[in-house]
Design an enzyme around this catalytic site. Structure first.
Site, PDB file in Angstrom:
ATOM      1  N   GLY A  12       0.830  -1.206   0.000  1.00  0.00           N
ATOM      2  CA  GLY A  12       0.000   0.000   0.000  1.00  0.00           C
ATOM      3  C   GLY A  12       0.863   1.253   0.000  1.00  0.00           C
ATOM      4  O   GLY A  12       2.107   1.175   0.055  1.00  0.00           O
ATOM      5  N   ASP A  13       0.204   2.410  -0.123  1.00  0.00           N
ATOM      6  CA  ASP A  13       0.883   3.717  -0.099  1.00  0.00           C
ATOM      7  C   ASP A  13       1.882   3.887  -1.238  1.00  0.00           C
ATOM      8  O   ASP A  13       2.836   4.648  -1.123  1.00  0.00           O
ATOM      9  CB  ASP A  13       1.647   3.943   1.227  1.00  0.00           C
ATOM     10  CG  ASP A  13       0.759   3.758   2.434  1.00  0.00           C
ATOM     11  OD1 ASP A  13      -0.408   4.164   2.354  1.00  0.00           O
ATOM     12  OD2 ASP A  13       1.228   3.203   3.439  1.00  0.00           O
ATOM     13  N   LYS A  16      -0.827   5.278  -5.745  1.00  0.00           N
ATOM     14  CA  LYS A  16      -1.864   4.970  -6.753  1.00  0.00           C
ATOM     15  C   LYS A  16      -2.695   6.201  -7.071  1.00  0.00           C
ATOM     16  O   LYS A  16      -3.050   6.452  -8.221  1.00  0.00           O
ATOM     17  CB  LYS A  16      -2.790   3.848  -6.241  1.00  0.00           C
ATOM     18  CG  LYS A  16      -2.085   2.531  -6.049  1.00  0.00           C
ATOM     19  CD  LYS A  16      -2.986   1.488  -5.426  1.00  0.00           C
ATOM     20  CE  LYS A  16      -3.303   1.721  -3.965  1.00  0.00           C
ATOM     21  NZ  LYS A  16      -2.172   1.587  -3.039  1.00  0.00           N
ATOM     22  N   GLY A  17      -3.011   6.996  -6.033  1.00  0.00           N
ATOM     23  CA  GLY A  17      -3.865   8.182  -6.209  1.00  0.00           C
ATOM     24  C   GLY A  17      -3.240   9.178  -7.170  1.00  0.00           C
ATOM     25  O   GLY A  17      -3.909   9.688  -8.061  1.00  0.00           O
ATOM     26  N   GLY A  40      -5.562   5.934   1.931  1.00  0.00           N
ATOM     27  CA  GLY A  40      -5.334   7.382   1.965  1.00  0.00           C
ATOM     28  C   GLY A  40      -4.543   7.748   0.733  1.00  0.00           C
ATOM     29  O   GLY A  40      -3.350   7.487   0.659  1.00  0.00           O
ATOM     30  N   HIS A  41      -5.212   8.273  -0.273  1.00  0.00           N
ATOM     31  CA  HIS A  41      -4.537   8.597  -1.526  1.00  0.00           C
ATOM     32  C   HIS A  41      -4.233  10.087  -1.568  1.00  0.00           C
ATOM     33  O   HIS A  41      -5.139  10.906  -1.578  1.00  0.00           O
ATOM     34  CB  HIS A  41      -5.406   8.175  -2.718  1.00  0.00           C
ATOM     35  CG  HIS A  41      -5.590   6.694  -2.819  1.00  0.00           C
ATOM     36  ND1 HIS A  41      -6.488   6.091  -3.663  1.00  0.00           N
ATOM     37  CD2 HIS A  41      -4.963   5.691  -2.169  1.00  0.00           C
ATOM     38  CE1 HIS A  41      -6.399   4.781  -3.522  1.00  0.00           C
ATOM     39  NE2 HIS A  41      -5.494   4.519  -2.618  1.00  0.00           N
ATOM     40  N   THR A 128      -5.549   0.332  10.900  1.00  0.00           N
ATOM     41  CA  THR A 128      -5.741   1.781  10.828  1.00  0.00           C
ATOM     42  C   THR A 128      -6.833   2.229  11.806  1.00  0.00           C
ATOM     43  O   THR A 128      -7.131   3.416  11.885  1.00  0.00           O
ATOM     44  CB  THR A 128      -6.147   2.201   9.399  1.00  0.00           C
ATOM     45  OG1 THR A 128      -7.352   1.503   9.062  1.00  0.00           O
ATOM     46  CG2 THR A 128      -5.064   1.864   8.388  1.00  0.00           C
ATOM     47  N   GLN A 223      -4.995  -0.197  -1.008  1.00  0.00           N
ATOM     48  CA  GLN A 223      -3.954  -1.007  -0.357  1.00  0.00           C
ATOM     49  C   GLN A 223      -3.033  -1.631  -1.420  1.00  0.00           C
ATOM     50  O   GLN A 223      -2.905  -1.086  -2.492  1.00  0.00           O
ATOM     51  CB  GLN A 223      -4.567  -2.086   0.567  1.00  0.00           C
ATOM     52  CG  GLN A 223      -5.171  -1.512   1.828  1.00  0.00           C
ATOM     53  CD  GLN A 223      -6.572  -0.960   1.629  1.00  0.00           C
ATOM     54  OE1 GLN A 223      -7.409  -1.611   1.030  1.00  0.00           O
ATOM     55  NE2 GLN A 223      -6.835   0.224   2.142  1.00  0.00           N
ATOM     56  N   GLY A 303      -1.150   8.970   9.986  1.00  0.00           N
ATOM     57  CA  GLY A 303       0.015   9.782  10.344  1.00  0.00           C
ATOM     58  C   GLY A 303       1.150   8.963  10.952  1.00  0.00           C
ATOM     59  O   GLY A 303       2.176   9.506  11.355  1.00  0.00           O
ATOM     60  N   LEU A 333      10.896   8.103  -7.455  1.00  0.00           N
ATOM     61  CA  LEU A 333      12.300   7.896  -7.829  1.00  0.00           C
ATOM     62  C   LEU A 333      13.168   9.008  -7.244  1.00  0.00           C
ATOM     63  O   LEU A 333      14.294   8.780  -6.802  1.00  0.00           O
ATOM     64  CB  LEU A 333      12.428   7.870  -9.360  1.00  0.00           C
ATOM     65  CG  LEU A 333      13.823   7.565  -9.875  1.00  0.00           C
ATOM     66  CD1 LEU A 333      14.171   6.086  -9.692  1.00  0.00           C
ATOM     67  CD2 LEU A 333      13.975   7.952 -11.336  1.00  0.00           C
ATOM     68  N   ASP A 334      12.622  10.233  -7.213  1.00  0.00           N
ATOM     69  CA  ASP A 334      13.376  11.402  -6.737  1.00  0.00           C
ATOM     70  C   ASP A 334      13.842  11.264  -5.281  1.00  0.00           C
ATOM     71  O   ASP A 334      14.826  11.899  -4.890  1.00  0.00           O
ATOM     72  CB  ASP A 334      12.517  12.666  -6.891  1.00  0.00           C
ATOM     73  CG  ASP A 334      11.191  12.521  -6.165  1.00  0.00           C
ATOM     74  OD1 ASP A 334      10.404  11.626  -6.553  1.00  0.00           O
ATOM     75  OD2 ASP A 334      10.937  13.268  -5.204  1.00  0.00           O
TER      76      ASP A 334
HETATM   77  P1  IMP Z   1      -6.895  -2.379   8.395  1.00  0.00           P
HETATM   78  O1  IMP Z   1      -7.103  -2.389   6.919  1.00  0.00           O
HETATM   79  O2  IMP Z   1      -7.169  -1.053   9.024  1.00  0.00           O
HETATM   80  O3  IMP Z   1      -7.584  -3.512   9.084  1.00  0.00           O
HETATM   81  O4  IMP Z   1      -5.313  -2.624   8.669  1.00  0.00           O
HETATM   82  C1  IMP Z   1      -4.674  -3.869   8.382  1.00  0.00           C
HETATM   83  C2  IMP Z   1      -3.237  -3.644   7.931  1.00  0.00           C
HETATM   84  O5  IMP Z   1      -3.246  -3.027   6.636  1.00  0.00           O
HETATM   85  C3  IMP Z   1      -2.423  -2.688   8.801  1.00  0.00           C
HETATM   86  O6  IMP Z   1      -1.073  -3.101   8.774  1.00  0.00           O
HETATM   87  C4  IMP Z   1      -2.557  -1.346   8.125  1.00  0.00           C
HETATM   88  O7  IMP Z   1      -1.494  -0.481   8.418  1.00  0.00           O
HETATM   89  C5  IMP Z   1      -2.539  -1.796   6.669  1.00  0.00           C
HETATM   90  N1  IMP Z   1      -3.237  -0.880   5.758  1.00  0.00           N
HETATM   91  C6  IMP Z   1      -4.564  -0.772   5.548  1.00  0.00           C
HETATM   92  N2  IMP Z   1      -4.837   0.134   4.608  1.00  0.00           N
HETATM   93  C7  IMP Z   1      -3.657   0.613   4.193  1.00  0.00           C
HETATM   94  C8  IMP Z   1      -3.281   1.561   3.197  1.00  0.00           C
HETATM   95  O8  IMP Z   1      -4.101   2.138   2.477  1.00  0.00           O
HETATM   96  N3  IMP Z   1      -1.953   1.782   3.071  1.00  0.00           N
HETATM   97  C9  IMP Z   1      -1.018   1.120   3.799  1.00  0.00           C
HETATM   98  N4  IMP Z   1      -1.324   0.220   4.730  1.00  0.00           N
HETATM   99  C10 IMP Z   1      -2.632  -0.033   4.928  1.00  0.00           C
END
Ligand code: IMP
Length: 429
Positions: A12-13, A16-17, A40-41, A128, A223, A303, A333-334
């Site tokens: 995740g992160d 994509k957004g 969170g995009h 989260t 994700q 956060g 990449l930067d």
């Molecule tokens: P949940 O989706 O809140 O149940 O979290 C389960 C796991 O997925 C945790 O390790 C979160 O930090 C991770 N996680 C959930 N959504 C994201 C995301 O959008 N980006 C990164 N990690 C995520």
């Protein structure tokens, strides 16, 4: 090019957004199909910096239809706050459409997420805390409340009358928590429902009609594959069903596998993870802190500081194969611009043996040692590069090496958060 899917190739992160925000200009419909407001995009464009948790990143284009598909779970309060915030900055919502089949995050889901993490103690997942796991659990247990129920006052009363006593028993007897009041939940959620109802429609029909007209649909995953319930590092995964992988996209929006034409996954030029669970290339101490600061790696939803490490080509090849990617996008990449040398994990050492297989055992993954290849850094600013030939030769070699190790072409590289800070190698749509 009817249906293009953009998913996360890591934990995740990946950005994509920002990719969807750039590519959306060529699509007719932009849709989310999985996850919830755990996503969170971050998107930076003429409307400033926006953190999208539920609304598809196509919303900044007033001529695009944005769909929240049936696979997404919705916290109505969060959705309305997001709409209010974006509207206050001039974004219009005439083209937002929401499936009546979306499951709703209810107050007990938020409570159970927190209480359950406490009960797990040292084995906590590091969620989260947005109620996502409990909401998806209820979906599978056939105990959920859907958007179609929420916006129908009688249907909602009926469904809540079933669900609440059952959930209150759970809260009181299992967790020793205070029960929730029917009247309070009913009145608060009815107010949310009245505001959301105008957006709710039969989204699967809408999408199929658009495909019959030859329109293009851009699907935005949430994700990443390594957080997937089936493919990921279970139990340190998210609970989304359908899967946030490419295979879940059809289920989460209402399209068939034969309607999908392209699948791209986004990968950071290095690796990050939030929450607990194995991460073979994680850099500890100062090295990890340096990468975190250079990349401003803090969760867009919670956060929390992200765990940072070198690019893991073993994990990336695994996610490339499971999604049968047609292309990759490399972001950030930067962030690597200042490094004299950059490492890439090409294999793992597991119990004394070298392997290129991403193990299904989470305990085994916790034991693997990464085997690195060291590549020369470029130590030049790439933020202004807009074509592949503009990139320093060492950066081009880094990209080529990752293509080779993962086994897939890189179609786009991003070199900054702004919409235009990108190098398009092969057009995505
Ligand atoms: P949940 O989706 O809140 O149940 O979290 C389960 C796991 O997925 C945790 O390790 C979160 O930090 C991770 N996680 C959930 N959504 C994201 C995301 O959008 N980006 C990164 N990690 C995520």
């Amino acid at each position: 090019m009817p249906v293009v899917i953009i998913i996360g190739g890591q934990w995740g992160d990946e950005g994509k957004g920002r990719v969807v925000d750039l590519v959306a200009r060529k699509a007719d419909i932009v849709a989310r199909y999985s996850g919830g407001n755990n996503a969170g995009h971050t998107v930076v464009n003429e409307f400033g910096e926006s953190r999208l948790h539920l609304v598809p990143a196509g919303i900044f284009y007033p001529d695009k239809v944005c769909v929240i598909g049936n696979g997404v779970i919705i916290d109505p309060k969060v959705l309305l706050e997001e709409i209010d915030d974006l509207q206050s900055r001039g974004v219009t919502f005439d083209n937002l459409r929401i499936s009546g089949r979306c499951q709703i995050i209810m107050p007990w889901h938020l409570m159970i997420d927190r209480l359950d993490e406490e009960l797990r103690g040292k084995g906590a997942i590091g969620t989260t805390a947005r109620g996502v796991g409990p909401c998806f659990s209820d979906k599978v247990a056939r105990a959920g409340i859907r958007m179609a129920d929420l916006i129908d006052p009688e249907g909602f009363r009926e469904r809540l009358s079933f669900a609440l006593p059952y959930k209150n028993a759970f809260l009181e007897k299992v967790y020793g928590a205070e029960p929730l009041s029917f009247d309070e939940v009913y009145s608060t959620y009815s107010e949310y429902a009245a505001r959301i109802a105008p957006f709710v429609t039969e989204t699967a029909e809408l999408v199929q009609d658009a495909l019959e007209r030859g329109e293009t649909i851009l699907m935005e995953g949430a994700q990443g594959t390594l957080l997937d319930l089936d493919a990921g590092t279970y139990e340190f995964v998210t609970s989304a069903t359908p899967s946030s992988m490419a295979a879940g996209a059809g289920v989460g929006l209402g399209i068939g596998p034969t309607q999908i034409s392209k699948v791209l996954a986004v990968y950071k030029a290095y690796q990050t993870r939030v929450g607990n669970g194995p991460m073979p290339t994680e850099l500890m101490g100062e090295e990890g802190d340096t990468l975190r600061e250079r990349g401003h790696e803090y969760g867009a939803t919670t956060g929390r500081p992200r765990r940072c490490g070198w690019f893991d080509a073993v994990a990336s090849r695994y996610t490339r194969r499971l999604n049968n990617l047609t292309g990759m996008v490399m972001t950030r990449l930067d962030v690597l611009d200042d490094y004299p040398t950059i490492k890439v994990c090409t294999a793992y050492r597991l119990d004394g043996k070298v392997t290129k297989i991403f193990p299904s055992s989470t305990r085994a993954l916790m034991r693997v040692e990464p085997i690195y290849e060291e590549l020369p850094g470029w130590q030049k600013d790439t933020k202004e590069c807009r074509a592949f030939k503009d990139l320093p030769p060492q950066a081009r070699s880094y990209i080529k090496r990752i293509e080779e190790l993962v086994g897939c072409p890189i179609d786009m590289v991003s070199v900054g958060p702004q919409r235009e800070q990108a190098v398009i190698i092969n057009p995505i749509i």
